[in-house]
Design an enzyme around this catalytic site. Structure first.
Site, PDB file in Angstrom:
ATOM      1  N   ASP A 131       0.821  -1.205   0.000  1.00 35.09           N
ATOM      2  CA  ASP A 131       0.000   0.000   0.000  1.00 35.09           C
ATOM      3  C   ASP A 131       0.862   1.264   0.000  1.00 35.09           C
ATOM      4  OD1 ASP A 131      -2.311  -1.514   0.230  1.00 35.09           O
ATOM      5  OD2 ASP A 131      -2.551  -1.159   2.388  1.00 35.09           O
ATOM      6  N   TYR A 225      -8.326   4.510  -1.645  1.00 35.82           N
ATOM      7  CA  TYR A 225      -8.501   4.371  -0.203  1.00 35.82           C
ATOM      8  C   TYR A 225      -8.743   5.713   0.484  1.00 35.82           C
ATOM      9  CZ  TYR A 225      -7.056   3.547   4.636  1.00 35.82           C
ATOM     10  OH  TYR A 225      -6.991   3.488   5.988  1.00 35.82           O
TER      11      TYR A 225
END
Ligand SMILES: [Zn+2]
Length: 228
Positions: A131, A225
């Protein structure tokens, strides 16, 4: 103080950079005074950008917005009664060479520095790493403090990497971000994954994540996100 002075970009950055040093101690990234945050204040090209950075050797408890040092992009002090961090040359080199960077952090956080001491990149074996870092956290060259040798090593390593953090060999972590807060987040996450992967190593061999999955995780986290 007029409202204008209260909101001028240098004053705002002094406050932000001073406050972010509390995150270094909160997350256990620093011992004594060994760690620093800086931020870029963008200005019209003719004026040149400014760098707001921690003063050298001042304890984190005593940092105030007023005690932050304001330099030009070559580390020349423009405002402040204290000497800038001894890492100012590295910070400034990064700002000169990487125009997209708005914040730089340097720490000797223990687990990440242990990887740096071995000269070993942290392999991408956690989804949180994919991520934030988009792959392994790379190792930069050995460099002596003082000139811009450290800065050159940081830039040479990060320019070809998606990682916002580099482990400088035998030294510690430099991290970058669009803002000083982003750079602090990268420094915190770097130490977090350095610790977890270290623990994983104690009992076995961490399992790599496939490159295509790293790409998918990185793309989702960077673009989808969180709050939009
Ligand atoms: Zn250092």
């Amino acid at each position: 103080m007029t409202n204008g002075a209260h909101h001028d970009p240098v004053t705002v950055m002094r406050r932000a950079v001073a406050a972010l040093h509390a995150e270094l101690t909160r997350y256990g990234l620093v011992a004594w005074t060994a760690g620093n945050v800086s931020g870029r204040v963008r200005r019209p090209e003719a004026s040149g950008d400014l760098v707001v950075i921690k003063p050298s050797g001042v304890s984190y408890d005593e940092l105030t917005p007023e005690s932050m040092v304001v330099c030009d992009l070559y580390g020349r002090v423009l405002d402040g009664g204290l000497a800038p961090s001894s890492d100012v040359a590295a910070h400034c080199h990064i700002y000169r060479e990487m125009p997209q960077v708005g914040g730089v952090v340097h720490t000797h956080s223990p687990y990440a520095s242990a990887w740096a001491a071995r000269g070993e990149a942290i392999p991408c074996v956690l989804t949180a790493m994919a991520d934030e870092f988009g792959g392994p956290i790379p190792v930069g060259p050995f460099a002596l403090i003082g000139g811009d040798e450290i800065g050159r090593g940081v830039v040479a390593t990060l320019r070809d990497s998606r990682s916002p953090a580099v482990l400088m060999r035998n030294h510690g972590v430099f991290s970058i971000g669009a803002t000083p807060r982003d750079a602090v987040k990268a420094a915190v996450m770097c130490e977090d994954v350095a610790r977890t992967v270290h623990i994983a190593r104690q009992l076995g061999t961490p399992v790599p994540i496939a490159a295509e999955h790293i790409d998918q995780l990185y793309d989702r986290y960077q673009n989808v996100y969180g709050q939009r």
